[in-house]
Motif scaffolding. Structure first.
Motif, PDB file in Angstrom:
ATOM      1  N   ASP A 141       0.802  -1.219   0.000  1.00 56.73           N
ATOM      2  CA  ASP A 141       0.000   0.000   0.000  1.00 56.73           C
ATOM      3  C   ASP A 141       0.835   1.269   0.000  1.00 56.73           C
ATOM      4  O   ASP A 141       0.290   2.376   0.064  1.00 56.73           O
ATOM      5  CB  ASP A 141      -0.923   0.023   1.219  1.00 56.73           C
ATOM      6  N   TRP A 162       0.439   7.943  -1.639  1.00 53.15           N
ATOM      7  CA  TRP A 162       0.167   8.285  -3.033  1.00 53.15           C
ATOM      8  C   TRP A 162       1.299   9.150  -3.569  1.00 53.15           C
ATOM      9  O   TRP A 162       1.838   9.997  -2.850  1.00 53.15           O
ATOM     10  CB  TRP A 162      -1.153   9.058  -3.168  1.00 53.15           C
ATOM     11  N   LYS A 289      -0.580   3.184  -7.139  1.00 49.43           N
ATOM     12  CA  LYS A 289      -0.605   4.351  -6.266  1.00 49.43           C
ATOM     13  C   LYS A 289       0.089   5.567  -6.887  1.00 49.43           C
ATOM     14  O   LYS A 289       0.304   6.578  -6.210  1.00 49.43           O
ATOM     15  CB  LYS A 289       0.087   4.007  -4.948  1.00 49.43           C
ATOM     16  N   LEU A 322      -7.753  13.161  -4.780  1.00 49.68           N
ATOM     17  CA  LEU A 322      -6.865  12.489  -3.833  1.00 49.68           C
ATOM     18  C   LEU A 322      -7.145  12.938  -2.406  1.00 49.68           C
ATOM     19  O   LEU A 322      -7.092  12.127  -1.471  1.00 49.68           O
ATOM     20  CB  LEU A 322      -5.403  12.775  -4.197  1.00 49.68           C
ATOM     21  N   VAL A 325     -10.067  10.978  -1.188  1.00 44.90           N
ATOM     22  CA  VAL A 325      -9.719   9.579  -0.930  1.00 44.90           C
ATOM     23  C   VAL A 325      -8.915   9.462   0.363  1.00 44.90           C
ATOM     24  O   VAL A 325      -9.199   8.621   1.222  1.00 44.90           O
ATOM     25  CB  VAL A 325      -8.939   8.994  -2.120  1.00 44.90           C
ATOM     26  N   GLU A 332     -11.332   4.842  -3.411  1.00 46.51           N
ATOM     27  CA  GLU A 332     -10.171   4.916  -4.288  1.00 46.51           C
ATOM     28  C   GLU A 332     -10.551   4.784  -5.764  1.00 46.51           C
ATOM     29  O   GLU A 332      -9.879   5.327  -6.643  1.00 46.51           O
ATOM     30  CB  GLU A 332      -9.186   3.811  -3.887  1.00 46.51           C
TER      31      GLU A 332
END
Length: 459
Positions: A141, A162, A289, A322, A325, A332
């Motif tokens: 992740d 991210w 990502k 973003l 999220v 996502e």
């Protein structure tokens, strides 16, 4: 090699240009700690984009920076087409609205400075210069970003939930993520952007923006700011250095500038930079990502000013999406919607429009070979090697009479309005994530569109 540090951030943006900064501001506005990594020691100062249409101004308005940008801008409300020293067409770029009455001009470095000041003074954000990204690895992740200081060799390692690559057409993030940059680069010419002062363009009839039409000695000439700085962009053969071009710049200017015989000595060359024009698009704007925005995602020739405009239209909604999220307000999966929509906009609008702008200014397709010494619009082995056949074929379908009829048609106020309305089609559907946003914000965003504008059905 120096010591290694590891730091974690919810979002890391690579690239401290207007697209990276716009993305960062919209994330940081939600109270999310954000980091920008920039390979150079300062914000890029080279001559680049300058014009911002109302659709791009709408994104600056949402970042809270538009008033400051306007304070350093000049109105760009009339674009004039010149051929053989005579005006052959003009377009008044006024929508008549109170918020965005016309386009504005502001040099890209100044825009970046304003955005950077807002980011650092108002939000929890960091910017680290001299950080050349040399590694991007997705690990579960997280994304691990490795950067090196080009001078000291010190390596820093960052992790993020991210990562956004907004680091230009040569994007390290895109390359290190294994994302293809599809399309072609114009193989027979380079473009040059020069900034200058002192030439009496207004006195000689030029307007805020000008297209000088010619197969070889074409140019885009526009005022940049309130201090009297102007931009003249033109084409040169490949293989020249900036110093080579400086030595021959008058050979270009004398074909472009009005009344050169009288005013040829009346200018100061402030800046000059050469660059390669492209028509390229990343195979995807999202890989896990990692996201791409601006020139890192797509790069087109700058005639018509669609490069940074399209980038800002990527960056604004990317940052807002973003932020939603990361804050847990949206799933996502909405980011796939962003990535697909923005790529489709470039492929179906910006790319073709920018190529047609280039064809118009270079009178491509119908001129004699002797008028096109670089063979830019020739269907030859070089064009085929670069997979340019479709665009050369389309150019050859156009006649000089058709272009001249187009110039005449441009003066119709209804046609001008239709053209300005169409520029809003490059934006993402303003309702794309409405269910996750404040309804009042969505209502405001819709109100920014000009009266009569309709969201395209395919949006």
């Amino acid at each position: 090699m120096g010591s290694m540090q590891i730091n974690h951030y919810p979002a890391i943006i690579v690239g401290c240009g207007p697209c990276g900064l716009t993305t960062a501001i919209n994330i940081a506005k939600a109270g999310i700690k954000t980091l920008i990594l920039e390979r150079w020691e300062t914000v890029d100062k080279s001559p680049r984009a300058a014009a911002y249409q109302p659709c791009a101004q709408a994104e600056l308005l949402e970042t809270g920076t538009l008033d400051d940008v306007r304070a350093h801008s000049v109105i760009n409300d009339v674009i004039t087409f010149w051929s053989g020293g005579k005006r052959v067409a003009y377009v008044e770029k006024r929508e008549g609205g109170k918020i965005f009455p016309a386009a504005i001009n502001c040099p890209q470095p100044k825009l970046a400075e304003i955005l950077l000041e807002h980011l650092m003074s108002k939000y929890e954000a960091e910017v680290r210069f001299s950080q050349r990204v040399i590694g991007v690895e997705q690990e579960g992740d997280l994304v691990r970003v490795t950067a090196e200081d080009p001078k000291t060799g010190e390596v820093s390692v960052y992790t993020a939930d991210w990562v956004v690559g907004a680091d230009g057409a040569g994007s390290a993030v895109r390359k290190l993520s294994g994302i293809e940059f599809e399309g072609f680069s114009w193989p027979k010419e380079d473009f040059v952007a020069t900034n200058l002062r002192g030439y009496p363009f207004y006195e000689e009839g030029f307007t805020a923006a000008n297209l000088v039409l010619h197969p070889e000695h074409w140019a885009v000439v526009t005022i940049l700011d309130k201090t009297g700085l102007w931009r003249c962009a033109f084409g040169v053969r490949t293989g020249l250095t900036n110093e080579d071009i400086r030595k021959e710049v008058n050979e270009h200017y004398k074909h472009i500038f009005p009344n050169w015989e009288k005013h040829g000595a009346c200018y100061e060359l402030v800046e000059l930079n050469k660059y390669k024009p492209h028509q390229r698009c990343a195979s995807t704007f999202r890989k896990g990502k990692v996201f791409l925005a601006g020139d890192a995602a797509h790069s087109n020739n700058p005639v018509g000013g669609l490069g940074l405009t399209t980038g800002l239209l990527d960056a604004g909604p990317l940052g807002r999406g973003l932020a939603a999220v990361i804050s847990g307000k949206a799933p996502e999966s909405i980011m796939d919607k962003w990535a697909e929509a923005r790529r489709e906009k470039w492929l179906t609008y910006t790319n073709a429009f920018s190529i047609e702008n280039k064809r118009v200014i270079q009178q491509g397709g119908y001129q004699k070979s002797s008028d096109d010494p670089l063979g830019v619009w020739e269907m030859d082995e070089v064009a085929k090697e670069h997979k340019m056949e479709h665009w050369i074929e389309e150019a050859r379908k156009v006649t000089r009479d058709a272009d001249e009829a187009m110039y005449k048609a441009m003066e119709d106020p209804a046609a001008q309005l239709a053209s300005r309305m169409k520029q809003w089609d490059i934006t993402i559907d303003p309702l794309w994530m409405a269910e996750y946003e404040d309804p009042e914000l969505v209502k405001l965003r819709m109100s920014l569109r000009p009266a009569g504008y309709q969201v395209p059905l395919e949006a």
